[in-house]
Design an enzyme around this catalytic site. Structure first.
Site, PDB file in Angstrom:
ATOM      1  N   CYS A  71       0.838  -1.187   0.000  1.00 28.96           N
ATOM      2  CA  CYS A  71       0.000   0.000   0.000  1.00 28.96           C
ATOM      3  C   CYS A  71       0.883   1.251   0.000  1.00 28.96           C
ATOM      4  O   CYS A  71       1.798   1.364   0.819  1.00 28.96           O
ATOM      5  CB  CYS A  71      -0.894  -0.009   1.245  1.00 28.96           C
ATOM      6  SG  CYS A  71      -1.771   1.535   1.501  1.00 28.96           S
ATOM      7  N   CYS A  80      -1.757   0.003   9.565  1.00 28.61           N
ATOM      8  CA  CYS A  80      -0.779  -1.084   9.463  1.00 28.61           C
ATOM      9  C   CYS A  80       0.533  -0.664  10.117  1.00 28.61           C
ATOM     10  O   CYS A  80       0.987   0.449   9.916  1.00 28.61           O
ATOM     11  CB  CYS A  80      -0.500  -1.419   8.000  1.00 28.61           C
ATOM     12  SG  CYS A  80      -1.872  -2.205   7.158  1.00 28.61           S
ATOM     13  N   TYR A 328     -17.867 -11.902  28.651  1.00 34.50           N
ATOM     14  CA  TYR A 328     -17.577 -10.978  27.543  1.00 34.50           C
ATOM     15  C   TYR A 328     -17.986 -11.660  26.236  1.00 34.50           C
ATOM     16  O   TYR A 328     -17.188 -11.800  25.315  1.00 34.50           O
ATOM     17  CB  TYR A 328     -16.090 -10.597  27.495  1.00 34.50           C
ATOM     18  CG  TYR A 328     -15.505 -10.195  28.825  1.00 34.50           C
ATOM     19  CD1 TYR A 328     -15.511  -8.864  29.219  1.00 34.50           C
ATOM     20  CD2 TYR A 328     -14.966 -11.148  29.694  1.00 34.50           C
ATOM     21  CE1 TYR A 328     -14.978  -8.489  30.444  1.00 34.50           C
ATOM     22  CE2 TYR A 328     -14.441 -10.781  30.914  1.00 34.50           C
ATOM     23  CZ  TYR A 328     -14.447  -9.458  31.294  1.00 34.50           C
ATOM     24  OH  TYR A 328     -13.920  -9.096  32.491  1.00 34.50           O
ATOM     25  N   CYS A 425      -7.001 -10.431  23.375  1.00 33.92           N
ATOM     26  CA  CYS A 425      -6.522  -9.644  22.234  1.00 33.92           C
ATOM     27  C   CYS A 425      -5.396  -8.706  22.673  1.00 33.92           C
ATOM     28  O   CYS A 425      -4.928  -7.888  21.892  1.00 33.92           O
ATOM     29  CB  CYS A 425      -7.665  -8.860  21.604  1.00 33.92           C
ATOM     30  SG  CYS A 425      -8.529  -7.822  22.774  1.00 33.92           S
TER      31      CYS A 425
HETATM   32  N1  SAH Z   1     -16.464 -13.287  22.688  1.00 33.39           N
HETATM   33  C1  SAH Z   1     -17.004 -12.357  21.735  1.00 33.39           C
HETATM   34  C2  SAH Z   1     -16.705 -10.884  22.077  1.00 33.39           C
HETATM   35  C3  SAH Z   1     -15.301 -10.542  22.471  1.00 33.39           C
HETATM   36  S1  SAH Z   1     -14.932  -8.824  22.458  1.00 33.39           S
HETATM   37  C4  SAH Z   1     -16.558 -12.693  20.339  1.00 33.39           C
HETATM   38  O1  SAH Z   1     -15.603 -13.428  20.145  1.00 33.39           O
HETATM   39  O2  SAH Z   1     -17.181 -12.219  19.397  1.00 33.39           O
HETATM   40  C5  SAH Z   1     -15.207  -8.311  24.084  1.00 33.39           C
HETATM   41  C6  SAH Z   1     -16.633  -8.078  24.418  1.00 33.39           C
HETATM   42  O3  SAH Z   1     -16.699  -7.679  25.793  1.00 33.39           O
HETATM   43  C7  SAH Z   1     -17.353  -6.987  23.643  1.00 33.39           C
HETATM   44  O4  SAH Z   1     -18.538  -7.505  23.115  1.00 33.39           O
HETATM   45  C8  SAH Z   1     -17.648  -5.895  24.702  1.00 33.39           C
HETATM   46  O5  SAH Z   1     -18.857  -5.227  24.462  1.00 33.39           O
HETATM   47  C9  SAH Z   1     -17.726  -6.705  25.971  1.00 33.39           C
HETATM   48  N2  SAH Z   1     -17.405  -6.040  27.242  1.00 33.39           N
HETATM   49  C10 SAH Z   1     -16.580  -5.002  27.470  1.00 33.39           C
HETATM   50  N3  SAH Z   1     -16.483  -4.755  28.794  1.00 33.39           N
HETATM   51  C11 SAH Z   1     -17.274  -5.660  29.431  1.00 33.39           C
HETATM   52  C12 SAH Z   1     -17.567  -5.936  30.799  1.00 33.39           C
HETATM   53  N4  SAH Z   1     -17.032  -5.210  31.774  1.00 33.39           N
HETATM   54  N5  SAH Z   1     -18.396  -6.954  31.070  1.00 33.39           N
HETATM   55  C13 SAH Z   1     -18.942  -7.701  30.084  1.00 33.39           C
HETATM   56  N6  SAH Z   1     -18.693  -7.488  28.772  1.00 33.39           N
HETATM   57  C14 SAH Z   1     -17.869  -6.490  28.443  1.00 33.39           C
END
Ligand code: SAH
Length: 470
Positions: A71, A80, A328, A425
């Protein structure tokens, strides 16, 4: 040394975000776009007491693994960080980063890189990282793009990305980012043309004026469905009908507005107005179908997501009767994967729209052994534990970059599941949380990294922790 002074330096290390690190007379320099093994000419930018930042002027001797960026704005754009590093070397860098974090922050003296298996033999409790799962093709893997809208030098509206650490807009060449899907440029062109034709102004951060802030584009790679969500600094889009017509013409299946009138870096507002379609698109990962609303989190790389969830499932090693908590959980993606093998799965997520999607997704897939809770993991879990004496055989966590709240970890320890599967992540917060769990009765058994974000410095890690014998 002062600002703009030029000097020669050899890069010996790479920082968290992929910036090259080199030393001159003991003083440490961070140089963006410089790679380990490069000898470069650099120009001093900003200096602190013990370290400074410099700009890459030219590469004198290139590192092994240095390649030409595909790019033309790879260096200027903040998206990136590693485009000039051969993909195989990117994977090595990421594996090493996770290793360093788990060792230094997590205190895992017993951790070994995959290539150190021989050294690990004979070390009691050695954990050898399993080889990173890379992509076959590290381009055009993203199913989601959020383009800030601004102006070209001549005043015309344009779409781009922010430069690293700043908010100056780097227009994307031909409106085609090589990490996103090829159709994105057609939607962007249609949005910009609409703005020009009807005199709809781009948002200007400096004076909080103008209307169009971002365009959110999503594609279900399996379904082929497209979503366009326009983020505006207001409650009304002039010529809405024409906008809908233009987007439908471009092929959109779901068209919406997001209202964001705040002075903030957060892209989406909390309120969505649906303009066309059902208010979501659908997609499939493995044999599970999902619906995805504009506000819901959904992994951006569907090919690698299947492998990531597969790894989490393998680590959980379910045999049918277990109670599993998925903290989460987003739209319940991991929950659904687990539910096919578990007795019961309970998901917790903070965003109400995501939980609506999660419940709908469970129905769609005929899963009747899942239950979802809206709220913070660190509030829902302790509350359920105190009030309802909930139990878990396995707890899966997949928190955002800041990791788990200590109250959440404390409750996990009290609940004493046999296994904790940590999907992360950000390996620095993973390492911090692994340390806490390690001091409270758990030991890491398996570690595997999955590359979901080629060309960037980010990497996903799955960690299996087991309860130590009491
Ligand atoms: N496991 C899912 C989402 C992972 S991302 C997947 O793989 O698609 C992390 C997620 O945590 C997001 O959806 C975000 O909205 C949520 N999140 C952030 N802080 C949080 C908290 N304190 N308690 C519960 N969920 C939370």
């Amino acid at each position: 040394m002062k600002k703009n002074d030029k000097f020669t330096v050899t890069i010996e290390d790479m920082g968290e975000d992929g910036a090259g690190i080199g030393r001159v007379d003991g003083y440490i320099w961070f140089v963006k776009d410089a790679l380990i093994g490069d000898t470069i000419e650099a120009s001093a930018m900003k200096m602190k007491k013990n370290y400074g930042f410099a700009r890459l002027v030219r590469v004198i001797t290139p590192a092994k693994g240095r390649v030409e960026a595909k790019c033309p704005v790879a260096r200027a754009c903040g998206g990136c960080q590693l485009q000039e590093l051969d993909y195989k070397e990117q994977l090595k860098f990421k594996e090493k980063k996770v290793y360093n974090h788990l060792k230094r922050i997590g205190g895992m003296e017993n951790l070994f890189l995959p290539e150190e298996a021989e050294q690990a033999a004979g070390v009691p409790d050695a954990v050898v990282m399993e080889p990173i799962i890379g992509m076959e093709d590290p381009w055009r893997y993203r199913n989601k793009a959020q383009y800030p809208i601004g102006r070209e030098k001549d005043g015309k509206p344009t779409a781009g990305f922010f430069a690293g650490r700043t908010h100056s807009l780097i227009p994307v060449p031909e409106l085609d980012c090589l990490l996103g899907c090829a159709e994105n440029k057609d939607y962007l062109a249609a949005v910009l043309k609409f703005m020009e034709d009807f005199g709809v102004e781009p948002y200007d951060e400096a004076n909080h004026k103008g209307l169009v802030r971002h365009v959110l584009l999503r594609k279900g790679f399996a379904s082929g469905e497209h979503m366009v969500c326009l983020v505006i600094n207001g409650k009304k889009l002039p010529h809405e009908k024409e906008f809908i017509g233009r987007m439908r013409e471009a092929g959109a299946d779901s068209i919406s507005l997001s209202f964001n009138m705040e002075k903030t870096n957060v892209i989406l507002g909390t309120e969505i107005k649906n303009l066309y379609g059902p208010g979501y698109i659908t997609d499939k990962i493995g044999n599970i179908e999902y619906r995805i609303s504009p506000l819901s989190f959904y992994q951006v790389n569907p090919v690698q997501t299947e492998r990531l969830y597969g790894t989490a499932l393998e680590f959980a090693d379910l045999n049918g009767g277990e109670t599993v908590w998925d903290l989460y959980c987003g739209i319940g993606t991991i929950s659904s994967f687990l539910a096919q093998k578990a007795g019961k799965v309970c998901g917790v997520e903070i965003i109400p729209a995501a939980i609506e999607d999660a419940r709908e997704n469970a129905k769609r897939n005929g899963l009747d052994n899942v239950e979802f809770f809206v709220g913070k993991a660190e509030e829902v879990l302790p509350e359920q534990y105190e009030k309802n004496h909930i139990k878990a055989d396995v707890i899966v966590v997949d928190p955002p970059r800041k990791g788990c709240d200590e109250l959440c970890l404390e409750t996990i320890v009290k609940m004493a599941p046999e296994k904790v599967v940590y999907v992360s992540c950000d390996s620095s917060t993973l390492a911090r949380d692994v340390k806490y769990l390690g001091e409270n009765g758990y030991a890491v058994k398996r570690v595997r990294t999955v590359d979901m974000f080629g060309m960037s410095g980010h990497v996903e890690t799955v960690c299996l922790l087991s309860r130590k014998a009491q």
